[in-house]
Structures are given as structure tokens and as C-alpha cells.
Design a protein around this motif. Structure first.
Motif, PDB file in Angstrom:
ATOM      1  N   MET A  69       0.821  -1.195   0.000  1.00  0.00           N
ATOM      2  CA  MET A  69       0.000   0.000   0.000  1.00  0.00           C
ATOM      3  C   MET A  69       0.865   1.259   0.000  1.00  0.00           C
ATOM      4  O   MET A  69       0.567   2.213  -0.704  1.00  0.00           O
ATOM      5  CB  MET A  69      -0.932  -0.033   1.225  1.00  0.00           C
ATOM      6  N   ALA A  70       1.927   1.229   0.801  1.00  0.00           N
ATOM      7  CA  ALA A  70       2.819   2.389   0.861  1.00  0.00           C
ATOM      8  C   ALA A  70       3.492   2.610  -0.487  1.00  0.00           C
ATOM      9  O   ALA A  70       3.691   3.753  -0.910  1.00  0.00           O
ATOM     10  CB  ALA A  70       3.857   2.205   1.957  1.00  0.00           C
ATOM     11  N   GLY A  71       3.816   1.529  -1.176  1.00  0.00           N
ATOM     12  CA  GLY A  71       4.441   1.635  -2.491  1.00  0.00           C
ATOM     13  C   GLY A  71       3.510   2.275  -3.503  1.00  0.00           C
ATOM     14  O   GLY A  71       3.936   3.081  -4.342  1.00  0.00           O
ATOM     15  N   ILE A  72       2.231   1.916  -3.450  1.00  0.00           N
ATOM     16  CA  ILE A  72       1.240   2.501  -4.363  1.00  0.00           C
ATOM     17  C   ILE A  72       1.099   3.996  -4.091  1.00  0.00           C
ATOM     18  O   ILE A  72       1.087   4.809  -5.013  1.00  0.00           O
ATOM     19  CB  ILE A  72      -0.118   1.785  -4.227  1.00  0.00           C
ATOM     20  N   LEU A  73       1.005   4.357  -2.822  1.00  0.00           N
ATOM     21  CA  LEU A  73       0.884   5.761  -2.451  1.00  0.00           C
ATOM     22  C   LEU A  73       2.122   6.543  -2.885  1.00  0.00           C
ATOM     23  O   LEU A  73       1.999   7.646  -3.444  1.00  0.00           O
ATOM     24  CB  LEU A  73       0.674   5.896  -0.944  1.00  0.00           C
ATOM     25  N   LEU A  74       3.283   5.986  -2.670  1.00  0.00           N
ATOM     26  CA  LEU A  74       4.523   6.640  -3.077  1.00  0.00           C
ATOM     27  C   LEU A  74       4.565   6.803  -4.600  1.00  0.00           C
ATOM     28  O   LEU A  74       4.964   7.853  -5.115  1.00  0.00           O
ATOM     29  CB  LEU A  74       5.736   5.841  -2.588  1.00  0.00           C
ATOM     30  N   GLY A  75       4.125   5.778  -5.320  1.00  0.00           N
ATOM     31  CA  GLY A  75       4.078   5.853  -6.777  1.00  0.00           C
ATOM     32  C   GLY A  75       3.144   6.947  -7.263  1.00  0.00           C
ATOM     33  O   GLY A  75       3.463   7.689  -8.196  1.00  0.00           O
ATOM     34  N   LEU A  76       1.967   7.059  -6.638  1.00  0.00           N
ATOM     35  CA  LEU A  76       1.014   8.110  -7.011  1.00  0.00           C
ATOM     36  C   LEU A  76       1.574   9.506  -6.727  1.00  0.00           C
ATOM     37  O   LEU A  76       1.407  10.423  -7.530  1.00  0.00           O
ATOM     38  CB  LEU A  76      -0.316   7.911  -6.287  1.00  0.00           C
ATOM     39  N   LEU A  77       2.231   9.649  -5.585  1.00  0.00           N
ATOM     40  CA  LEU A  77       2.846  10.942  -5.255  1.00  0.00           C
ATOM     41  C   LEU A  77       3.939  11.293  -6.255  1.00  0.00           C
ATOM     42  O   LEU A  77       4.077  12.455  -6.654  1.00  0.00           O
ATOM     43  CB  LEU A  77       3.411  10.926  -3.836  1.00  0.00           C
ATOM     44  N   LEU A  78       4.701  10.297  -6.690  1.00  0.00           N
ATOM     45  CA  LEU A  78       5.740  10.524  -7.687  1.00  0.00           C
ATOM     46  C   LEU A  78       5.134  10.968  -9.014  1.00  0.00           C
ATOM     47  O   LEU A  78       5.644  11.886  -9.663  1.00  0.00           O
ATOM     48  CB  LEU A  78       6.578   9.250  -7.888  1.00  0.00           C
ATOM     49  N   ILE A  79       4.026  10.360  -9.410  1.00  0.00           N
ATOM     50  CA  ILE A  79       3.348  10.747 -10.654  1.00  0.00           C
ATOM     51  C   ILE A  79       2.853  12.190 -10.570  1.00  0.00           C
ATOM     52  O   ILE A  79       3.045  12.971 -11.503  1.00  0.00           O
ATOM     53  CB  ILE A  79       2.191   9.776 -10.966  1.00  0.00           C
ATOM     54  N   VAL A  80       2.240  12.539  -9.458  1.00  0.00           N
ATOM     55  CA  VAL A  80       1.755  13.916  -9.284  1.00  0.00           C
ATOM     56  C   VAL A  80       2.918  14.899  -9.329  1.00  0.00           C
ATOM     57  O   VAL A  80       2.847  15.943  -9.981  1.00  0.00           O
ATOM     58  CB  VAL A  80       0.957  14.059  -7.964  1.00  0.00           C
ATOM     59  N   TRP A  81       4.000  14.558  -8.649  1.00  0.00           N
ATOM     60  CA  TRP A  81       5.185  15.421  -8.645  1.00  0.00           C
ATOM     61  C   TRP A  81       5.718  15.607 -10.060  1.00  0.00           C
ATOM     62  O   TRP A  81       6.040  16.725 -10.473  1.00  0.00           O
ATOM     63  CB  TRP A  81       6.258  14.836  -7.733  1.00  0.00           C
ATOM     64  N   LEU A  82       5.803  14.528 -10.837  1.00  0.00           N
ATOM     65  CA  LEU A  82       6.290  14.614 -12.214  1.00  0.00           C
ATOM     66  C   LEU A  82       5.382  15.477 -13.082  1.00  0.00           C
ATOM     67  O   LEU A  82       5.856  16.266 -13.902  1.00  0.00           O
ATOM     68  CB  LEU A  82       6.428  13.215 -12.822  1.00  0.00           C
ATOM     69  N   ILE A  83       4.086  15.324 -12.909  1.00  0.00           N
ATOM     70  CA  ILE A  83       3.141  16.131 -13.690  1.00  0.00           C
ATOM     71  C   ILE A  83       3.351  17.609 -13.406  1.00  0.00           C
ATOM     72  O   ILE A  83       3.433  18.427 -14.320  1.00  0.00           O
ATOM     73  CB  ILE A  83       1.685  15.708 -13.399  1.00  0.00           C
ATOM     74  N   PHE A  84       3.467  17.983 -12.130  1.00  0.00           N
ATOM     75  CA  PHE A  84       3.661  19.394 -11.806  1.00  0.00           C
ATOM     76  C   PHE A  84       5.041  19.890 -12.210  1.00  0.00           C
ATOM     77  O   PHE A  84       5.222  21.061 -12.513  1.00  0.00           O
ATOM     78  CB  PHE A  84       3.373  19.676 -10.329  1.00  0.00           C
ATOM     79  N   GLU A  85       6.034  19.010 -12.249  1.00  0.00           N
ATOM     80  CA  GLU A  85       7.348  19.400 -12.757  1.00  0.00           C
ATOM     81  C   GLU A  85       7.276  19.703 -14.247  1.00  0.00           C
ATOM     82  O   GLU A  85       7.891  20.647 -14.732  1.00  0.00           O
ATOM     83  CB  GLU A  85       8.388  18.300 -12.496  1.00  0.00           C
ATOM     84  N   LEU A  86       6.523  18.905 -14.984  1.00  0.00           N
ATOM     85  CA  LEU A  86       6.402  19.102 -16.428  1.00  0.00           C
ATOM     86  C   LEU A  86       5.504  20.286 -16.772  1.00  0.00           C
ATOM     87  O   LEU A  86       5.794  21.061 -17.675  1.00  0.00           O
ATOM     88  CB  LEU A  86       5.855  17.835 -17.094  1.00  0.00           C
ATOM     89  N   ILE A  87       4.400  20.409 -16.067  1.00  0.00           N
ATOM     90  CA  ILE A  87       3.420  21.456 -16.355  1.00  0.00           C
ATOM     91  C   ILE A  87       3.784  22.756 -15.659  1.00  0.00           C
ATOM     92  O   ILE A  87       3.589  23.835 -16.181  1.00  0.00           O
ATOM     93  CB  ILE A  87       2.007  21.000 -15.922  1.00  0.00           C
ATOM     94  N   GLY A  88       4.298  22.651 -14.454  1.00  0.00           N
ATOM     95  CA  GLY A  88       4.551  23.831 -13.643  1.00  0.00           C
ATOM     96  C   GLY A  88       3.303  24.166 -12.839  1.00  0.00           C
ATOM     97  O   GLY A  88       2.264  23.520 -12.964  1.00  0.00           O
ATOM     98  N   TYR A  89       3.409  25.143 -11.984  1.00  0.00           N
ATOM     99  CA  TYR A  89       2.265  25.584 -11.197  1.00  0.00           C
ATOM    100  C   TYR A  89       2.269  27.100 -11.225  1.00  0.00           C
ATOM    101  O   TYR A  89       3.185  27.745 -10.727  1.00  0.00           O
ATOM    102  CB  TYR A  89       2.346  25.069  -9.755  1.00  0.00           C
ATOM    103  N   GLU A  90       1.259  27.681 -11.843  1.00  0.00           N
ATOM    104  CA  GLU A  90       1.181  29.115 -12.003  1.00  0.00           C
ATOM    105  C   GLU A  90      -0.060  29.647 -11.289  1.00  0.00           C
ATOM    106  O   GLU A  90      -1.174  29.199 -11.558  1.00  0.00           O
ATOM    107  CB  GLU A  90       1.105  29.450 -13.493  1.00  0.00           C
ATOM    108  N   GLN A  91       0.165  30.561 -10.369  1.00  0.00           N
ATOM    109  CA  GLN A  91      -0.929  31.150  -9.618  1.00  0.00           C
ATOM    110  C   GLN A  91      -0.668  32.645  -9.493  1.00  0.00           C
ATOM    111  O   GLN A  91       0.451  33.067  -9.229  1.00  0.00           O
ATOM    112  CB  GLN A  91      -1.017  30.504  -8.233  1.00  0.00           C
ATOM    113  N   HIS A  92      -1.706  33.439  -9.693  1.00  0.00           N
ATOM    114  CA  HIS A  92      -1.591  34.891  -9.616  1.00  0.00           C
ATOM    115  C   HIS A  92      -2.404  35.408  -8.433  1.00  0.00           C
ATOM    116  O   HIS A  92      -3.482  34.902  -8.148  1.00  0.00           O
ATOM    117  CB  HIS A  92      -2.107  35.533 -10.909  1.00  0.00           C
ATOM    118  N   PHE A  93      -1.869  36.439  -7.771  1.00  0.00           N
ATOM    119  CA  PHE A  93      -2.529  37.051  -6.632  1.00  0.00           C
ATOM    120  C   PHE A  93      -2.808  38.517  -6.943  1.00  0.00           C
ATOM    121  O   PHE A  93      -2.030  39.175  -7.625  1.00  0.00           O
ATOM    122  CB  PHE A  93      -1.643  36.971  -5.387  1.00  0.00           C
ATOM    123  N   ARG A  94      -3.938  38.997  -6.417  1.00  0.00           N
ATOM    124  CA  ARG A  94      -4.294  40.411  -6.566  1.00  0.00           C
ATOM    125  C   ARG A  94      -4.701  40.949  -5.197  1.00  0.00           C
ATOM    126  O   ARG A  94      -5.607  40.432  -4.554  1.00  0.00           O
ATOM    127  CB  ARG A  94      -5.431  40.576  -7.558  1.00  0.00           C
TER     128      ARG A  94
END
Length: 123
Positions: free
Chosen positions: A1-26
Motif C-alpha cells: 500500500m505504501a508503495g502505491i501511495l509513493l508511486g502516485l505521489l511521484l506521478i503527481v510530482w512529475l506532472i507538476f514538474e512538467l506542467i509547472g504551477y502558475e498562480q496569480h494574486f491580486r
């Protein structure tokens, strides 16, 4: 179970590394608003649509829970915390989750002063 969770976190991390995270504040006279933008906003819309089309309630709930915008009025701020090293200002509301204001180096001092003037809390 821990391996699956770690794998999912790695996938999310890779997606945000590729896409980036852009947020604007006003910051204005009424409060602070944030909006996810660019490729991040498009990606989150695709995830939401996929979770709705997938028909699985647990996935659908998490897809709908992702917020792409937030706002806090100055009158709602009950406490302010500042992290100068990471250029973050945390605005605590009376109820609900705190509002995290992230600032680039060139705008941090100005944003901190605006927060101090509008809330009355030393930032």
C-alpha cells in the motif's frame, strides 16, 4: 500500500514538474484574490472532467474539491504569519482554511506592507 501511495505521489510530482504551477494574486482595497492560471488551470480542468466522466464517486469528489481560485477579505483576517525566507504570508480566517499568499522577491516587501496596513497585524 505504501508503495502505491509513493508511486502516485511521484506521478503527481512529475506532472507538476512538467506542467509547472502558475498562480496569480491580486491585492486590492477589499482583500486578496488568487487564481490558478496558464497550463495549471487547463490541467486541473482536465482532471475534473475526467473524474466526472469516470463515474467513481471517490475520484469525482477529489476532482471537484480542487479549487482554482480563492479570496479573503481584509475583515476576515484574524491572524497573520510571515515567512521571509520563503516569501510567504499566511492569512488566517475566523473560519475555514488559511489563505497562503506567495510573493516573488521583488513584490514581497510591498505585499507585506499592504497586509500590515489593511489588517492592522504586524506582518
Amino acid at each position: 500500500m505504501a508503495g502505491i501511495l509513493l508511486g502516485l505521489l511521484l506521478i503527481v510530482w512529475l506532472i507538476f514538474e512538467l506542467i509547472g504551477y502558475e498562480q496569480h494574486f491580486r491585492l486590492d482595497f477589499s482583500g486578496v484574490q488568487s487564481q490558478v492560471s496558464g497550463r495549471t488551470n487547463t490541467f486541473l480542468k482536465i482532471v475534473r472532467a475526467g473524474s466526472l466522466l469516470g463515474g467513481r464517486p471517490s475520484v469525482m469528489g477529489s476532482g471537484l474539491a480542487m479549487r482554482t481560485s480563492d479570496a479573503i477579505r481584509w475583515s476576515q483576517v484574524r491572524k497573520v504569519e510571515v515567512d521571509e525566507r520563503q516569501r510567504q504570508i499566511l492569512l488566517y480566517r475566523g473560519d475555514g482554511p488559511p489563505f497562503l499568499l506567495l510573493c516573488p522577491a521583488e513584490h514581497f516587501a510591498t505585499a507585506r506592507e499592504i497586509v500590515r496596513l489593511r489588517t492592522g497585524f504586524a506582518a
